[in-house]
Design a protein around this motif. Structure first.
Motif, short mmCIF file in Angstrom:
data_model
loop_
_atom_site.label_atom_id
_atom_site.label_comp_id
_atom_site.label_asym_id
_atom_site.label_seq_id
_atom_site.Cartn_x
_atom_site.Cartn_y
_atom_site.Cartn_z
N HIS A 108 0.84 -1.22 0.00
CA HIS A 108 0.00 0.00 0.00
C HIS A 108 0.87 1.26 0.00
N MET A 109 1.93 1.26 0.80
CA MET A 109 2.83 2.42 0.84
C MET A 109 3.49 2.63 -0.51
N ASP A 110 3.91 1.55 -1.13
CA ASP A 110 4.58 1.65 -2.43
C ASP A 110 3.62 2.20 -3.48
N LYS A 111 2.39 1.70 -3.50
CA LYS A 111 1.43 2.11 -4.52
C LYS A 111 0.95 3.54 -4.32
N THR A 112 0.90 3.98 -3.06
CA THR A 112 0.41 5.33 -2.77
C THR A 112 1.55 6.31 -2.52
N GLU A 113 2.79 5.83 -2.65
CA GLU A 113 3.98 6.66 -2.47
C GLU A 113 3.98 7.34 -1.10
N GLN A 114 3.71 6.56 -0.08
CA GLN A 114 3.73 7.07 1.29
C GLN A 114 4.93 6.52 2.05
N THR A 115 5.37 7.27 3.02
CA THR A 115 6.41 6.81 3.94
C THR A 115 5.74 6.14 5.13
N LEU A 116 6.56 5.48 5.94
CA LEU A 116 6.04 4.87 7.16
C LEU A 116 5.41 5.91 8.07
N TYR A 117 6.04 7.07 8.13
CA TYR A 117 5.53 8.14 9.00
C TYR A 117 4.19 8.68 8.48
N SER A 118 4.10 8.95 7.18
CA SER A 118 2.86 9.51 6.65
C SER A 118 1.72 8.51 6.72
N LEU A 119 2.02 7.20 6.53
CA LEU A 119 0.97 6.19 6.63
C LEU A 119 0.47 6.07 8.06
N SER A 120 1.39 6.13 9.03
CA SER A 120 0.98 6.05 10.43
C SER A 120 0.06 7.23 10.77
N ALA A 121 0.37 8.41 10.24
CA ALA A 121 -0.48 9.59 10.47
C ALA A 121 -1.84 9.41 9.82
N THR A 122 -1.85 8.85 8.61
CA THR A 122 -3.11 8.62 7.90
C THR A 122 -4.00 7.64 8.67
N LEU A 123 -3.37 6.60 9.24
CA LEU A 123 -4.12 5.59 9.98
C LEU A 123 -4.49 6.05 11.38
N GLY A 124 -3.88 7.13 11.82
CA GLY A 124 -4.15 7.60 13.17
C GLY A 124 -3.34 6.89 14.23
N PHE A 125 -2.22 6.26 13.83
CA PHE A 125 -1.33 5.59 14.77
C PHE A 125 -0.29 6.57 15.30
N GLU A 126 0.13 6.33 16.54
CA GLU A 126 1.38 6.95 16.96
C GLU A 126 2.51 6.27 16.21
N TYR A 127 3.53 7.04 15.86
CA TYR A 127 4.57 6.52 14.98
C TYR A 127 5.33 5.35 15.60
N GLN A 128 5.70 5.44 16.87
CA GLN A 128 6.54 4.41 17.47
C GLN A 128 5.88 3.03 17.52
N PRO A 129 4.62 2.91 17.98
CA PRO A 129 3.99 1.59 17.92
C PRO A 129 3.88 1.05 16.50
N PHE A 130 3.61 1.96 15.56
CA PHE A 130 3.51 1.53 14.17
C PHE A 130 4.88 1.07 13.64
N TYR A 131 5.91 1.80 14.04
CA TYR A 131 7.27 1.44 13.67
C TYR A 131 7.62 0.06 14.22
N ARG A 132 7.24 -0.20 15.48
CA ARG A 132 7.55 -1.50 16.10
C ARG A 132 6.82 -2.64 15.39
N LEU A 133 5.59 -2.37 14.92
CA LEU A 133 4.87 -3.38 14.15
C LEU A 133 5.60 -3.68 12.85
N MET A 134 5.96 -2.63 12.11
CA MET A 134 6.53 -2.81 10.78
C MET A 134 7.97 -3.29 10.82
N LYS A 135 8.76 -2.79 11.75
CA LYS A 135 10.19 -3.10 11.76
C LYS A 135 10.56 -4.23 12.71
N ASN A 136 9.87 -4.33 13.84
CA ASN A 136 10.22 -5.34 14.84
C ASN A 136 9.20 -6.47 14.94
#
Length: 212
Positions: free
Chosen positions: A24-52
């Motif tokens: 989804h990020m690739d197709k919509t040209e979004q970064t991890l940060y911008s997608l987390s904002a779009t979804l209404g996530f705090e960045y760190q929990p979202f980062y931990r999901l995606m990276k860890n």
């Protein structure tokens, strides 16, 4: 819970969620940060999901499914729903005179090389007594750089080629056990065959088996 404590099945499900978010990020040209904002996530929990690969909460999963417009079952599956345009004739494959669209589940790993391609399905036959329609599924392309079955415009006609070898200047096609060398600049590529597709009438029940 640490990553080491996850069962293989849990890890597979998380990887499926991560893959779909990355697509989804690739197709919509979004970064991890911008997608987390779009979804209404705090960045760190979202980062931990995606990276860890930390297990997401139920509320997080609900927000992701709402954003991706899919069910929880679709989100954790190893398949991804891809929108496909349905056409009735090979002539319509270039103009995309679409009769209707549908969503087709494809394995994530098979879909990854084609995330920026448009998919189109050409109707082959209708098995009316079974209420099943047989289509050939293609992805739209603009160059032939690998072997496979392709639809292209050649000498004023739309034809299907079985390409067995390619170079930057020629393709070699097989026809009735004969090989033909065609210059690339004489061909207008349109689509590459992806797979066969059977569409079932909604509401009908079927059992599927594999003949041994």
């Amino acid at each position: 819970m640490s990553n080491n404590e996850l069962s293989p099945k849990e890890l597979a499900l998380i990887n499926n969620i991560i893959s779909k978010l990355q697509i989804h990020m690739d197709k919509t040209e979004q970064t991890l940060y911008s997608l987390s904002a779009t979804l209404g996530f705090e960045y760190q929990p979202f980062y931990r999901l995606m990276k860890n690969k930390k297990l997401p909460t139920i509320s997080s999963i609900a927000m992701i499914t709402e954003h991706l417009q899919c069910s929880i079952e679709d989100l954790i599956s190893d398949k991804i729903l891809v929108e496909v345009s349905l056409i009735d004739s090979i002539e319509n494959i270039q103009t995309l005179e679409v009769t209707e669209t549908t969503k087709v589940p494809m394995l994530i790993q098979e879909y990854l090389p084609y995330i920026h391609n448009t998919f189109v399905a050409l109707k082959i036959e209708a098995l009316e007594h079974l209420q099943i329609e047989h289509y050939k599924l293609y992805c739209k392309i603009d160059q032939i750089n690998t072997d496979g079955v392709f639809i292209a415009r050649y000498q004023g006609q739309i034809v299907e080629f079985n390409v067995i070898s390619t170079s930057s200047t020629f393709i070699i096609v097989e026809n009735d056990n004969n090989e033909q060398r065609i210059p690339q600049d004489q061909i207008e590529p349109i689509a590459k065959f992806f797979n066969n597709l059977l569409l079932f009438e909604a509401g009908n029940d079927y059992l599927q088996g594999v003949k041994q």
